[in-house]
Design an enzyme around this catalytic site. Structure first.
Site, PDB file in Angstrom:
ATOM      1  N   GLU A 167      16.940  -5.199  -2.680  1.00 18.63           N
ATOM      2  CA  GLU A 167      15.774  -4.584  -3.316  1.00 18.63           C
ATOM      3  C   GLU A 167      15.933  -3.088  -3.610  1.00 18.63           C
ATOM      4  OE1 GLU A 167      12.308  -5.666  -1.013  1.00 18.63           O
ATOM      5  OE2 GLU A 167      12.469  -7.758  -1.615  1.00 18.63           O
ATOM      6  N   GLU A 351      14.094 -14.429  -1.968  1.00 18.35           N
ATOM      7  CA  GLU A 351      12.999 -14.269  -0.999  1.00 18.35           C
ATOM      8  C   GLU A 351      11.703 -14.730  -1.644  1.00 18.35           C
ATOM      9  OE1 GLU A 351      12.325 -10.446   0.877  1.00 18.35           O
ATOM     10  OE2 GLU A 351      14.475 -10.164   1.195  1.00 18.35           O
TER      11      GLU A 351
HETATM   12  C1  FCB Z   1      10.776  -7.788   1.170  1.00 16.15           C
HETATM   13  C2  FCB Z   1      11.859  -7.364   2.116  1.00 16.15           C
HETATM   14  C3  FCB Z   1      11.847  -8.048   3.440  1.00 16.15           C
HETATM   15  C4  FCB Z   1      10.451  -8.313   3.931  1.00 16.15           C
HETATM   16  C5  FCB Z   1       9.609  -8.943   2.861  1.00 16.15           C
HETATM   17  C6  FCB Z   1       8.204  -9.275   3.276  1.00 16.15           C
HETATM   18  O1  FCB Z   1      10.482  -6.757   0.299  1.00 16.15           O
HETATM   19  O2  FCB Z   1      13.118  -7.574   1.546  1.00 16.15           O
HETATM   20  O3  FCB Z   1      12.607  -7.270   4.322  1.00 16.15           O
HETATM   21  O4  FCB Z   1       9.908  -7.145   4.415  1.00 16.15           O
HETATM   22  O5  FCB Z   1       9.548  -8.114   1.755  1.00 16.15           O
END
Ligand code: FCB
Length: 436
Positions: A167, A351
């Site tokens: 990210e 994610e």
């Molecule tokens: C993302 C992150 C991860 C976690 C989630 C909820 O942005 O990569 O580490 O905090 O959000």
């Protein structure tokens, strides 16, 4: 709606994700100090000033956690490596115990038939490098390349995939403009530099890994669907600026060798000299792109200095984070990314998940619903021709949710942070059924 593997293309990869500082227990095994330790120790930055010193104690409970992952039926596991665990000073002396830990992790995954999906950096920068300016210092590309050579020199022969940086928006904007994450700066010049250097470091690490003969290299970016809060042209413009900074800046650098005009409008005066000449390094050919997706934001115009946007509370149902649940955004990002940036390149959802006020004994029905709606959104994108090859749930277990400490529970497995006992939730059972 219940889902099954049969709803997805042959070979589709299902997995879960975690990160080093959020689960390992940074106080163990000779890891060096990081900017997250000092950020958390500064009052007002993190809820109850909690830190990752113990976290889930995954460092000592590795085998138990990998058994839980295997029983879930995961095909792959996305983990990150801690720079400060491997190189406590960021450069120089190697902590052999740190390398041994990642060796055991990778071998433990392979022994259980699970694909190791590595991310090199998930936010805990060694303090010694933060002292030198961290992401503001262009030299970080070289330091990160050297770290990459050390850690991948050890595990690169066995990982299934690797991505340099989790990210880039969080590393750049959230941490240097919003000040919500370490190092907690609120400075546009620091932001511009960090946003550019994070891509430069991505490129350098990719080059190093290619040099080691590694394959299946990608990038992991996060995305938030930005919708104008009303019909005014000013709100539409503000939403476009938000989209440019959050979503299109990094995709532009990686895949178009250019940054979007709406982002340059504020950042260009602060970018390092010669930034336009860095795209040969930044835009290395990649084998896949990972998208992290959780929510959308309603955006309105805000008077005052650039970037002139403000988030407005939306009407949709929200998670424990206060984030609106908006599965269509996942579908639309997958479609837009393939159409405008990546074409036939394989995409992964790296994610997706929700925080919920879970207890060990109450079924987390809301999470099952969230996951099934987002998996259905992913199916819709596949039906539109998007080459989506896999999906990773955030997260395997409850963990340290950064500035929000241990209160926000994202796990498929409940963790009691006093006893450190693990208890699989209903969502774990649901995914195990879907992935069977
Ligand atoms: C993302 C992150 C991860 C976690 C989630 C909820 O942005 O990569 O580490 O905090 O959000």
């Amino acid at each position: 709606m219940p889902l099954s593997r049969a709803d997805f293309p042959e070979g589709f990869v299902f997995g879960t994700a975690t990160s080093s500082y959020q689960i390992e227990g940074h106080g163990f095994g000779g890891a060096g100090p990081t900017h997250w330790d000092s950020f958390a120790a500064t009052p007002g930055n993190v809820v109850r000033a909690e830190n990752g010193a113990v976290a889930c104690d995954h460092y000592h409970r590795l085998e138990e956690d990998l058994d839980l992952l295997a029983a879930l039926g995961a095909d792959a596991y996305r983990f990150s490596t801690s720079w400060a665990r491997v190189l406590p000073e960021g450069r120089g002396t190697v902590n052999e115990a740190g390398l041994d830990f990642y060796d055991r992790l990778v071998d433990g995954l392979l022994a259980r038939g699970i694909k190791p999906a590595a991310t090199l950096y998930h936010w805990e920068l060694p303090s010694a490098l933060a002292d030198l300016g961290g992401w503001r210092n262009r030299d970080i590309a070289g330091w990160f390349g050297d770290f990459t050579a050390v850690i991948m020199g050890r595990i690169g022969d066995r990982v299934w995939s690797a991505a340099p940086i989790n990210e880039p928006w969080c590393v750049g904007w959230l941490s240097h403009f919003d000040g919500h994450h370490a190092p907690g700066l609120r400075d546009i010049r620091a932001t511009a530099r960090a946003m550019h250097h994070v891509l430069l470091a991505h490129g350098r690490a990719t080059e190093v890994m290619r040099g080691l003969g590694m394959r299946n290299l990608g990038a992991v970016c996060n995305f938030e669907w930005s919708a104008p809060a009303n019909d005014d042209a000013a709100a539409t413009g503000a939403a476009a600026t938000y989209d440019a900074i959050y979503n299109r800046f990094f995709l532009g650098g990686l895949f178009k060798r250019a940054y979007p005009a709406e982002a340059l409008a504020g950042l260009e005066p602060h970018l390092p000299d010669g930034w336009q000449d860095d795209f040969d390094s930044i835009a290395q050919p990649l084998d896949w792109l990972g998208l992290n997706y959780y929510t959308r934001k309603l955006i309105d115009h805000r008077p005052g200095p650039w970037p002139n946007y403000a988030e407005v509370e939306g009407p949709l149902e929200k998670t424990q984070m206060g984030w609106e649940i908006y599965p269509d955004g996942l579908r639309d990002f997958l479609i837009r990314t393939a159409r405008d940036y990546t074409g036939d390149l394989p995409l992964y959802v790296t994610e997706n998940g929700m925080a919920n006020a879970d207890t060990a004994d109450r079924p987390d029905i809301a999470r099952i619903d969230y996951l099934s709606r987002h998996l259905n959104a992913a199916r819709e994108a596949i039906a539109e021709g998007v080459p989506l090859r896999g999906y990773f749930t955030w997260s395997l277990m409850d963990n340290y949710e950064w500035a929000l400490g241990y209160e926000k529970r994202f796990g498929l497995i409940h963790v009691d942070f006093d006893s450190l006992q693990r208890t699989p939730k209903a969502s774990y059972q649901a995914l195990a059924d879907w992935w069977r």
